[in-house]
Design a protein around this motif. Structure first.
Motif, PDB file in Angstrom:
ATOM      1  N   SER A  50       6.104   6.475   8.446  1.00 31.07           N
ATOM      2  CA  SER A  50       5.438   6.161   7.178  1.00 31.07           C
ATOM      3  C   SER A  50       4.878   4.742   7.209  1.00 31.07           C
ATOM      4  CB  SER A  50       6.437   6.274   6.021  1.00 31.07           C
ATOM      5  OG  SER A  50       5.993   5.556   4.891  1.00 31.07           O
ATOM      6  N   PRO A  51       3.559   4.577   7.056  1.00 27.35           N
ATOM      7  CA  PRO A  51       2.991   3.225   7.155  1.00 27.35           C
ATOM      8  C   PRO A  51       3.530   2.276   6.095  1.00 27.35           C
ATOM      9  CG  PRO A  51       1.357   4.805   6.363  1.00 27.35           C
ATOM     10  CD  PRO A  51       2.524   5.614   6.817  1.00 27.35           C
ATOM     11  N   ARG A  52       3.891   2.807   4.923  1.00 26.00           N
ATOM     12  CA  ARG A  52       4.414   1.929   3.873  1.00 26.00           C
ATOM     13  C   ARG A  52       5.804   1.421   4.247  1.00 26.00           C
ATOM     14  NH1 ARG A  52       1.086   5.495   1.436  1.00 26.00           N
ATOM     15  NH2 ARG A  52       2.591   7.189   1.541  1.00 26.00           N
ATOM     16  N   ASN A  53       6.679   2.312   4.711  1.00 29.81           N
ATOM     17  CA  ASN A  53       8.005   1.869   5.102  1.00 29.81           C
ATOM     18  C   ASN A  53       7.967   0.977   6.337  1.00 29.81           C
ATOM     19  OD1 ASN A  53       9.305   3.089   2.985  1.00 29.81           O
ATOM     20  ND2 ASN A  53      10.048   4.839   4.149  1.00 29.81           N
ATOM     21  N   VAL A  54       7.077   1.299   7.275  1.00 27.91           N
ATOM     22  CA  VAL A  54       6.945   0.454   8.465  1.00 27.91           C
ATOM     23  C   VAL A  54       6.523  -0.954   8.066  1.00 27.91           C
ATOM     24  CG1 VAL A  54       5.591   0.077  10.567  1.00 27.91           C
ATOM     25  CG2 VAL A  54       6.515   2.352  10.075  1.00 27.91           C
ATOM     26  N   ALA A  55       5.589  -1.062   7.118  1.00 31.98           N
ATOM     27  CA  ALA A  55       5.127  -2.376   6.670  1.00 31.98           C
ATOM     28  C   ALA A  55       6.263  -3.161   6.021  1.00 31.98           C
ATOM     29  CB  ALA A  55       3.959  -2.220   5.693  1.00 31.98           C
ATOM     30  N   VAL A  56       7.052  -2.495   5.177  1.00 32.65           N
ATOM     31  CA  VAL A  56       8.192  -3.168   4.540  1.00 32.65           C
ATOM     32  C   VAL A  56       9.216  -3.574   5.598  1.00 32.65           C
ATOM     33  CG1 VAL A  56      10.121  -2.887   2.934  1.00 32.65           C
ATOM     34  CG2 VAL A  56       7.855  -2.022   2.321  1.00 32.65           C
ATOM     35  N   ALA A  57       9.463  -2.690   6.568  1.00 34.27           N
ATOM     36  CA  ALA A  57      10.435  -2.992   7.622  1.00 34.27           C
ATOM     37  C   ALA A  57      10.026  -4.240   8.400  1.00 34.27           C
ATOM     38  CB  ALA A  57      10.578  -1.795   8.559  1.00 34.27           C
ATOM     39  N   HIS A  58       8.743  -4.353   8.733  1.00 29.45           N
ATOM     40  CA  HIS A  58       8.280  -5.502   9.500  1.00 29.45           C
ATOM     41  C   HIS A  58       8.442  -6.798   8.703  1.00 29.45           C
ATOM     42  CE1 HIS A  58       5.596  -2.943  12.400  1.00 29.45           C
ATOM     43  NE2 HIS A  58       6.888  -2.863  12.665  1.00 29.45           N
ATOM     44  N   GLN A  59       8.219  -6.720   7.395  1.00 29.45           N
ATOM     45  CA  GLN A  59       8.409  -7.926   6.582  1.00 29.45           C
ATOM     46  C   GLN A  59       9.896  -8.293   6.514  1.00 29.45           C
ATOM     47  OE1 GLN A  59       5.682  -8.220   3.443  1.00 29.45           O
ATOM     48  NE2 GLN A  59       6.806  -9.771   2.277  1.00 29.45           N
ATOM     49  N   LEU A  60      10.768  -7.291   6.436  1.00 26.46           N
ATOM     50  CA  LEU A  60      12.201  -7.565   6.461  1.00 26.46           C
ATOM     51  C   LEU A  60      12.619  -8.156   7.807  1.00 26.46           C
ATOM     52  CD1 LEU A  60      13.632  -4.403   4.640  1.00 26.46           C
ATOM     53  CD2 LEU A  60      13.487  -6.732   3.736  1.00 26.46           C
ATOM     54  N   ASN A  61      12.019  -7.655   8.892  1.00 31.47           N
ATOM     55  CA  ASN A  61      12.308  -8.215  10.212  1.00 31.47           C
ATOM     56  C   ASN A  61      11.998  -9.705  10.253  1.00 31.47           C
ATOM     57  OD1 ASN A  61      11.008  -5.237  11.841  1.00 31.47           O
ATOM     58  ND2 ASN A  61      13.114  -5.687  11.284  1.00 31.47           N
TER      59      ASN A  61
END
Length: 222
Positions: free
Chosen positions: A43-54
Motif C-alpha cells: 500500500s503506497p500510503r502505508n509505505v509512505a508512513v512507514a518511511h517517515q517513521l523510519n
C-alpha cells in the motif's frame, strides 16, 4: 539514518505471511502495520508512513495478513478482508514472532491500522496487552473491534479526515468505549484516503509523535 531492509516469512497460526521489515540502527520502537480492506503490504500510503517513521528511528513491519491463496479467494468474494477475528489473530501471531525472534531487538511494539485493519489492530492489542504498547488508527473502523475496545490497554490515537463525516461519527462512538488513554484527532480537509496535499504527511507526523510519547512498556503492577 541508515535503514536495513529485509523480507521475512512469518508463521501466524497455520498460515505463513509475507512481510517487509525495515530496521534502523538501534530502533526506538517497532511499528507493525495492518492494512485496510483490499490492500496489501505494498500500500503506497502505508509505505509512505512507514518511511517517515523510519526517519524518526522506528523499525517497521509491513505484512500481508492473508496468504496468496486466500488473497485470490478474497479478490472474488471480498469476505476475508472483513474477517476481523481472523486478521486480528494473524496480527497477534506476528506480534508474538516479533517478541520471540526479536529482529528489532527489545524495541517495544506498536500497531498502525488503516480502515478495517484498525479494528484488527485493536483486537490484537486486546489479545496481547503485555506486548502491544501503542496503537494508531488512520481512517479506521475501530467500531468493528466490538467488545474488544474496552479490553485495550495500549494508548490509542484515532486519526480521521475532516471530510470523512461518517467515519468521524464511528470513531467518536469507539472513543467512548476505549478505557485506555485515547484521543481522536481530525485532519482538516482530508477525505478517507488522505489523498489531499500534505494530509498523509500530517498523519505520519501525528503517528510518530504518538509512538514517541507512548511506545514504551507499561509499568507492571503487583
Amino acid at each position: 539514518m541508515e535503514v536495513r531492509g529485509s523480507e521475512a516469512t512469518i508463521p501466524a497460526g497455520a498460515a505463513y505471511l509475507q512481510a517487509d521489515l525495515l530496521v534502523p540502527a538501534d530502533p526506538v520502537g517497532v511499528v507493525l502495520f495492518a492494512h485496510g480492506s483490499g490492500s496489501s503490504r505494498h500500500s503506497p500510503r502505508n509505505v509512505a508512513v512507514a518511511h517517515q517513521l523510519n526517519r524518526g528511528g522506528f523499525g517497521t513491519v509491513l505484512v500481508d495478513l492473508l496468504t496468496s491463496a486466500e488473497d485470490e479467494v478474497d479478490a472474488v468474494t471480498a469476505e476475508l478482508r472483513f474477517d476481523i477475528g481472523l486478521l486480528a489473530d494473524r496480527l497477534a501471531g506476528v506480534v508474538e514472532w516479533l517478541a520471540t525472534e526479536r529482529p528489532f531487538g527489545a524495541a517495544p511494539i506498536g500497531l498502525f491500522g488503516a480502515s478495517t485493519g484498525a479494528a484488527a489492530a485493536l483486537v490484537a492489542a486486546a489479545q496481547q496487552p503485555d506486548l502491544v504498547h501503542a496503537v494508531v488508527s488512520r481512517g479506521g473502523r475501530p467500531d468493528l473491534a466490538g467488545a474488544s475496545l474496552g479490553q485495550v490497554r495500549a494508548a490509542t490515537l484515532l486519526l480521521v479526515g475532516g471530510r470523512d463525516e461518517q467515519v468521524i461519527t464511528l470513531n467518536e462512538q469507539a472513543l467512548d468505549q476505549l478505557t485506555a488513554p485515547a484521543e481522536l484527532r481530525v485532519i482538516p480537509g482530508a477525505t478517507h484516503l488522505f489523498e489531499e496535499p500534505g494530509a498523509l504527511e500530517q498523519v505520519a507526523d501525528e503517528a510518530a509523535g504518538w509512538f514517541h510519547d507512548h511506545l514504551h512498556p507499561q509499568p507492571t503492577t503487583a
